[in-house]
Motif scaffolding. Structure first.
Motif, PDB file in Angstrom:
ATOM      1  N   GLU A 123      -7.589  11.870  -4.250  1.00 62.11           N
ATOM      2  CA  GLU A 123      -7.358  10.447  -4.884  1.00 62.11           C
ATOM      3  C   GLU A 123      -6.123  10.077  -4.373  1.00 62.11           C
ATOM      4  N   PRO A 124      -5.785   8.816  -4.223  1.00 61.03           N
ATOM      5  CA  PRO A 124      -4.618   8.339  -3.724  1.00 61.03           C
ATOM      6  C   PRO A 124      -3.662   8.370  -4.930  1.00 61.03           C
ATOM      7  N   ASN A 125      -2.345   8.536  -4.546  1.00 60.73           N
ATOM      8  CA  ASN A 125      -1.275   8.571  -5.556  1.00 60.73           C
ATOM      9  C   ASN A 125      -0.835   7.382  -5.865  1.00 60.73           C
ATOM     10  N   LYS A 126      -1.218   6.826  -6.940  1.00 59.20           N
ATOM     11  CA  LYS A 126      -0.801   5.367  -6.949  1.00 59.20           C
ATOM     12  C   LYS A 126       0.793   5.098  -7.168  1.00 59.20           C
ATOM     13  N   LEU A 127       1.362   5.963  -7.849  1.00 64.22           N
ATOM     14  CA  LEU A 127       3.039   5.949  -7.778  1.00 64.22           C
ATOM     15  C   LEU A 127       3.651   5.848  -6.301  1.00 64.22           C
ATOM     16  N   ALA A 128       3.070   6.734  -5.547  1.00 63.96           N
ATOM     17  CA  ALA A 128       3.862   6.577  -4.105  1.00 63.96           C
ATOM     18  C   ALA A 128       3.371   5.442  -3.380  1.00 63.96           C
ATOM     19  N   ALA A 180       2.797   2.651  -4.857  1.00 65.07           N
ATOM     20  CA  ALA A 180       3.635   1.698  -5.633  1.00 65.07           C
ATOM     21  C   ALA A 180       5.054   1.633  -5.211  1.00 65.07           C
ATOM     22  N   LEU A 181       5.725   2.712  -5.075  1.00 66.08           N
ATOM     23  CA  LEU A 181       6.855   2.956  -4.637  1.00 66.08           C
ATOM     24  C   LEU A 181       6.939   2.106  -3.123  1.00 66.08           C
ATOM     25  N   SER A 184       3.173  -2.294  -8.448  1.00 69.91           N
ATOM     26  CA  SER A 184       2.923  -1.166  -9.320  1.00 69.91           C
ATOM     27  C   SER A 184       1.457  -1.287  -9.867  1.00 69.91           C
ATOM     28  N   ASN A 202       0.807  -3.006 -12.145  1.00 70.07           N
ATOM     29  CA  ASN A 202       0.674  -2.879 -13.625  1.00 70.07           C
ATOM     30  C   ASN A 202       1.297  -4.273 -14.179  1.00 70.07           C
ATOM     31  N   ALA A 244      10.058  -0.831 -15.053  1.00 65.38           N
ATOM     32  CA  ALA A 244       8.698  -0.244 -14.701  1.00 65.38           C
ATOM     33  C   ALA A 244       7.998  -1.135 -13.543  1.00 65.38           C
ATOM     34  N   GLN A 245       8.729  -1.907 -13.165  1.00 70.54           N
ATOM     35  CA  GLN A 245       8.292  -2.585 -11.690  1.00 70.54           C
ATOM     36  C   GLN A 245       6.779  -3.311 -12.006  1.00 70.54           C
TER      37      GLN A 245
END
Lengths: 346, 346
Positions: free
Chosen positions: A49-54, A56-57, A62, A64, A117-118
């Motif tokens: 599962e892709p890491n959304k944080l990475a 996003a960065l 984000s 969000n 929180a971007q």
DNA sequence: TTGTACGCGTTATCAG
DNA sequence: CTGATAACGCGTACAA
């Protein structure tokens, strides 16, 4: 079992490089059918599962959006949020909610926090006490869409979705006059908020258009509060020349008024007609159902979300959209005189 | 003006390295007072704000928690969320909300999505249709705190915050019997949800403890729906041996029943006593206010948040906490026979 | 006390 | 078509 499987893991397993895996996963054109299929299979197999944080960065996105309301457990606001969530969820956005508690200080803090929180956009209803707008500069200067709903303020660059409070108020007053009422009182709320000012103006205009005199004594200010509604009704009915109708800017005020009137021998709507504002659920449940103005919160939420989506689509173009929804007058028992017999059955 | 100022920017400006800036910003001990002060000043001057995404990726902590409810614009749920938000906001957590629409499929999707977004915990109320629990394995195996509120299911490793539905129901029934009612009917909701089963059980137990016979005919199943409440009341009162009290598992059902009873010549509470469940706002506003069971949603939210915080504190220890709140019976007009004259004035 | 170097997971830009 | 490498912004061993 702690760490999730990354594209690197699956690359290692396949003896290829992470970049290739990434390409396979992202439908990149420059990849062979074979490896693509292979990657996709093992990805599934390894529960990748892709890491959304990475992500996003990397992308600076984000996925969000922030939503700020005074209190979330007020029917109107939670319904707006429902509309927002339902519109944004299919597009892959997550909705972060915060409550300003009607405090400008807190609102400032939240905006700050959301920016850190971007979030990709902020959809909000202003707090009652918000005077300054400096805290919005950071979001505008970063080109983050800012959308006000319901409670708005005219700031360059921010879009808004509101209802026509003036019109709603006008409709309500007009309706009361149409019922034969000659002295329509108005319960308002502190005029910090533009919406109450506009409701007041709509009321006044309707009187004028019907050649009815405006009487200062018939306007009383209160919070959206049942107890104060009772007191206000008492005050009004004890006037030398009491009203034969009350239009309240809030449903709770209307409810208080009705309770006092009923408890003191007045007949509704025959002696006094009452109309509220907001179409809170309870207004339709009462034995004597309460007429009110519906603000269509769900549509307001959806519309706000749509405006956001439009704005995010091409950020080069600076869009500033002002959507004004039309309020609906809901006529119920509290203002339905039996003038036209077949007009209402209930 | 697009990009935010990063620690690298401020390092460059000061002719030092990003690491030093980071240390200064994080109260690291190994730094001189002088440079620390300098950094802090220029940081403020340059409007530096940490990028939470980067921080999150680095630490594997997003500072987000996910909240899932069936629908957000239901008073009970929005109040729980309010409680959660108010407890978590001061701790620096953001609350992401999603709606399951009572669909297991969607719930699954949302859980997945929240996990990808790297939330640090999931607080949720199960959808009505949720049967399987496989989609929770991924969150448990990753050691992410999972907390059920209100609607729970017994799964190893998940904490829950609920009210004692059995007790609430028991109290309500006991109260009705105490009012002199001999034949207490019960309106229930499909027993997919444990809470309604427990309410049913509490009702039954109270009858038994009072030596009253249980009669299947007095139990009718409906959704939380006013219209169905009306029909159910009609059905009940048309029985050969009609009830003298109705305890409904939902306030809307109770409302429907009351409306039908009032419309058909029955006097409440003299002919029939009625008690609802949930203490929805409208129950207290009615001219004939409706007795109900309060579920203290705000406290439930706060408690859920507290359990989460406890659990996140030391993740090594596997905590599984089951909090059961006590429901409160709120006696109002709809079930207050005038047995004790001074018991109620209104 | 400060600088260097690396890693978090991913994508994008080069070469090859 | 695929591999190596840099970069997103930050924190932190390790070395100096």
């Amino acid at each position: 079992m702690k760490g999730k499987t990354t594209i690197y893991d699956i690359a290692k397993k396949l003896g290829i490089t992470a970049a290739t895996v990434s390409r396979a996963l992202n439908d990149n054109s420059r990849i062979s059918k074979a490896t693509k299929k292979l990657v996709l299979e093992t990805a599934k197999e390894m529960n990748y599962e892709p890491n959304k944080l990475a992500l996003a960065l990397k992308k600076g996105k984000s996925n969000n959006v922030g939503v700020i309301v005074p209190y979330i457990n007020r029917n109107f606001f939670s319904s707006v949020i429902r509309g927002i969530e339902e519109e944004l969820y299919p597009k892959g956005y997550n909705v972060i909610i915060s409550q300003s508690h009607e405090s400008e200080e807190r609102e400032k803090e939240i905006v700050n926090n959301l920016m850190n929180a971007q979030v990709e956009g902020i959809l909000m209803s202003l707090s009652k006490s918000t005077n300054k707008t400096a805290h919005f500069n950071q979001v505008l200067s970063k080109n983050i869409p800012l959308i006000f709903f319901d409670r708005s303020l005219n700031i360059a660059g921010v879009s808004s979705v509101t209802i026509d409070d003036f019109q709603g108020s006008y409709k309500a007053t007009q309706h009361l006059i149409g019922q034969g009422c000659k002295r329509v009182a108005h319960m308002t709320v502190g005029k910090e908020l533009g919406i109450y000012r506009q409701r007041f103006d709509g009321y006044k205009q309707a009187l004028e258009d019907n050649d009815l005199p405006f009487d200062d004594n018939l306007v009383v200010e209160l919070k959206s509060d049942i107890e104060e509604g009772k007191q206000a009704a008492q005050k009004l009915m004890n006037l030398q020349d009491p009203p034969d109708a009350i239009f309240s800017s809030t449903d709770h005020g209307a409810l208080g008024a009705i309770k006092w009137l009923q408890g003191n021998g007045y007949s509704i709507p025959d002696d006094v007609c009452v109309v509220g504002f907001s179409n809170e659920p309870f207004t339709q449940f009462m034995e004597l159902s309460i007429s009110s103005i519906d603000q269509s919160p769900l549509e307001m939420g959806k519309m706000s979300a749509k405006v956001f989506l439009e704005q995010i689509k091409d950020k080069k173009v600076k869009i500033e959209k002002k959507v004004v929804l039309s309020p609906k007058l809901i006529i119920r028992d509290s203002s339905s005189k039996h003038i036209v017999p077949n007009k209402k059955a209930n």
